[in-house]
Motif scaffolding. Sequence first.
Motif, PDB file in Angstrom:
ATOM      1  N   ALA A  31     -49.335 -24.695  29.032  1.00  0.00           N
ATOM      2  CA  ALA A  31     -49.127 -25.982  28.340  1.00  0.00           C
ATOM      3  C   ALA A  31     -47.632 -26.264  28.231  1.00  0.00           C
ATOM      4  O   ALA A  31     -47.167 -27.371  28.506  1.00  0.00           O
ATOM      5  CB  ALA A  31     -49.781 -25.949  26.970  1.00  0.00           C
ATOM      6  N   LEU A  32     -46.874 -25.235  27.854  1.00  0.00           N
ATOM      7  CA  LEU A  32     -45.424 -25.433  27.694  1.00  0.00           C
ATOM      8  C   LEU A  32     -44.755 -25.784  29.022  1.00  0.00           C
ATOM      9  O   LEU A  32     -43.810 -26.568  29.063  1.00  0.00           O
ATOM     10  CB  LEU A  32     -44.780 -24.177  27.110  1.00  0.00           C
ATOM     11  N   ASN A  33     -45.255 -25.198  30.105  1.00  0.00           N
ATOM     12  CA  ASN A  33     -44.669 -25.514  31.413  1.00  0.00           C
ATOM     13  C   ASN A  33     -44.970 -26.940  31.832  1.00  0.00           C
ATOM     14  O   ASN A  33     -44.236 -27.547  32.594  1.00  0.00           O
ATOM     15  CB  ASN A  33     -45.194 -24.553  32.497  1.00  0.00           C
ATOM     16  N   LYS A  34     -46.082 -27.461  31.320  1.00  0.00           N
ATOM     17  CA  LYS A  34     -46.522 -28.788  31.732  1.00  0.00           C
ATOM     18  C   LYS A  34     -45.820 -29.909  30.944  1.00  0.00           C
ATOM     19  O   LYS A  34     -45.510 -30.961  31.491  1.00  0.00           O
ATOM     20  CB  LYS A  34     -48.030 -28.856  31.464  1.00  0.00           C
ATOM     21  N   ILE A  35     -45.574 -29.667  29.670  1.00  0.00           N
ATOM     22  CA  ILE A  35     -45.080 -30.745  28.803  1.00  0.00           C
ATOM     23  C   ILE A  35     -43.627 -31.105  29.112  1.00  0.00           C
ATOM     24  O   ILE A  35     -42.747 -30.249  29.089  1.00  0.00           O
ATOM     25  CB  ILE A  35     -45.224 -30.329  27.318  1.00  0.00           C
ATOM     26  N   LYS A  36     -43.408 -32.376  29.372  1.00  0.00           N
ATOM     27  CA  LYS A  36     -42.041 -32.860  29.608  1.00  0.00           C
ATOM     28  C   LYS A  36     -41.394 -33.123  28.253  1.00  0.00           C
ATOM     29  O   LYS A  36     -41.855 -33.959  27.468  1.00  0.00           O
ATOM     30  CB  LYS A  36     -42.069 -34.154  30.411  1.00  0.00           C
ATOM     31  N   ILE A  37     -40.312 -32.441  28.016  1.00  0.00           N
ATOM     32  CA  ILE A  37     -39.665 -32.476  26.702  1.00  0.00           C
ATOM     33  C   ILE A  37     -38.831 -33.741  26.500  1.00  0.00           C
ATOM     34  O   ILE A  37     -38.177 -34.220  27.427  1.00  0.00           O
ATOM     35  CB  ILE A  37     -38.730 -31.256  26.576  1.00  0.00           C
ATOM     36  N   ILE A  38     -38.847 -34.233  25.253  1.00  0.00           N
ATOM     37  CA  ILE A  38     -37.873 -35.254  24.864  1.00  0.00           C
ATOM     38  C   ILE A  38     -36.826 -34.527  24.024  1.00  0.00           C
ATOM     39  O   ILE A  38     -37.148 -33.958  22.976  1.00  0.00           O
ATOM     40  CB  ILE A  38     -38.537 -36.375  24.038  1.00  0.00           C
ATOM     41  N   ASP A  39     -35.601 -34.527  24.521  1.00  0.00           N
ATOM     42  CA  ASP A  39     -34.527 -33.809  23.828  1.00  0.00           C
ATOM     43  C   ASP A  39     -33.825 -34.831  22.928  1.00  0.00           C
ATOM     44  O   ASP A  39     -33.019 -35.641  23.398  1.00  0.00           O
ATOM     45  CB  ASP A  39     -33.572 -33.224  24.873  1.00  0.00           C
ATOM     46  N   ILE A  40     -34.113 -34.766  21.635  1.00  0.00           N
ATOM     47  CA  ILE A  40     -33.781 -35.898  20.761  1.00  0.00           C
ATOM     48  C   ILE A  40     -32.325 -35.933  20.269  1.00  0.00           C
ATOM     49  O   ILE A  40     -31.898 -36.899  19.673  1.00  0.00           O
ATOM     50  CB  ILE A  40     -34.747 -35.994  19.564  1.00  0.00           C
ATOM     51  N   HIS A  41     -31.571 -34.850  20.496  1.00  0.00           N
ATOM     52  CA  HIS A  41     -30.156 -34.909  20.124  1.00  0.00           C
ATOM     53  C   HIS A  41     -29.319 -34.055  21.077  1.00  0.00           C
ATOM     54  O   HIS A  41     -29.448 -32.826  21.102  1.00  0.00           O
ATOM     55  CB  HIS A  41     -29.945 -34.452  18.675  1.00  0.00           C
ATOM     56  N   THR A  42     -28.499 -34.745  21.867  1.00  0.00           N
ATOM     57  CA  THR A  42     -27.563 -34.047  22.757  1.00  0.00           C
ATOM     58  C   THR A  42     -26.226 -34.780  22.671  1.00  0.00           C
ATOM     59  O   THR A  42     -26.126 -35.830  22.038  1.00  0.00           O
ATOM     60  CB  THR A  42     -28.014 -34.085  24.236  1.00  0.00           C
TER      61      THR A  42
END
Length: 402
Positions: free
Chosen positions: A14-25
């Motif tokens: 599941a973790l490999n599949k989910i495209k992350i939204i990186d909310i603070h960079t």
Amino acid sequence: MLSERDLEIKIENALNKIKIIDIHTHLFPPSFKDLFLYGIDSLLTYHYLIAETIRYLSISPEDFYALSLKTQANLVWKTLFLERSPISESARGIVTIFKELGIDLGERDLSKIRIYFEKIDNGEYVDLIFEKANIDYVVMTNDPFDEREMDYWRKNMVKDKRFRASLRLDRLITDWEKLKKHLKIKDYTEIRKHLDEWFAIMNPLYIAFSFPPKFKYPDHSFRSTILEEIISYAEERKIPIAFMMGAKRAVNPALKLAGDSVGRSNIESIENLCRSFPNNKFMVTMLSRENQYELCVTARKFKNLMIFGCWWFLNTPSLIEEITKMRIELLGFSFIPQHSDARVLEQLIYKWKNSKEIIKKVVYEKYLDLIKSGWILKEEDIERDLSQLFRRNFEEFVLKKI
Ligand code: RAT
Ligand code: ZN
């Protein structure tokens, strides 16, 4: 019924599949030229690593910063990677990046490592790094008072969907008197026309402030009044305000960016804000470990409060584990577990790999406890829950009508 090994594999998948939204960079797209940081010199001169390097050397911060960027990078490499093992979290991060990029570390020869970075093609490189870190998009930190940055905004109206904006307004509070003149405004209410202009250019997903430990709301000062003006603007725009609490700036000014520290913040201010402005949405992260428990409890009291990230010095394995466990136990899945704070593109790789490794372990233990208590967990539940953490909590909160 899922076996323990099955459970581990399903979480991993599941973790490999989910495209992350990186909310603070603190990243910028390649079109922002000199603000777009990537490559070996920027990686090795990350301020987290400079602070660690200077501890071992007899050089003063002033003399260190007077060196060219490449010489600084060479010195960091020599000090943290050749003369010692790169065991701290930020130093290990470099090792993770090299491994994921397929760079050979056998010889520890920086001039050979540099060859990889000399061959980079910018446009495709961003996609490559996003793919390796499994990122959908990142949110930048955009300062409308930074003239260099604003020049790019005014020129580059073509938006890069991989990089979304957030409007960072710290200086409105720290430099108010100076900015008043610069913006040619007489009082707080006139900020609005500038906000309108910045929104039109950047289309930010949220407004953000970082505050020192001594921040209080309300405090009967101009600070509270400005904040109230921004809060009412954010309500009209229906977007959240992020508060990043507890950054004690320039404790050692000679260290520049590396000279900021931490202090415990006042949780009552967050309670006051969430209670006084029920139609606003607040995203909060706190830098002090000592604030984490009360922040979790406060989030139980206010649905307009979304807590996020293990920020900066908390972005270390032992603390991520402790904090994530506590958040799940007190809040279920109703929080945003992490953001990267990346300043240099390739940092996305290590910051996410290392955080996900720990979050995976915590989620595994919690699911196991749940199964032992009698719950029949289905495979599809796992992806649903994890995508809530890594994507949906943010997107739904940004869009949410409170
Ligand atoms: O983590 C960092 O790089 C810090 O220097 C800060 O930029 C902090 O994250 C912030 O957003 O103020
Ligand atoms: Zn940051």
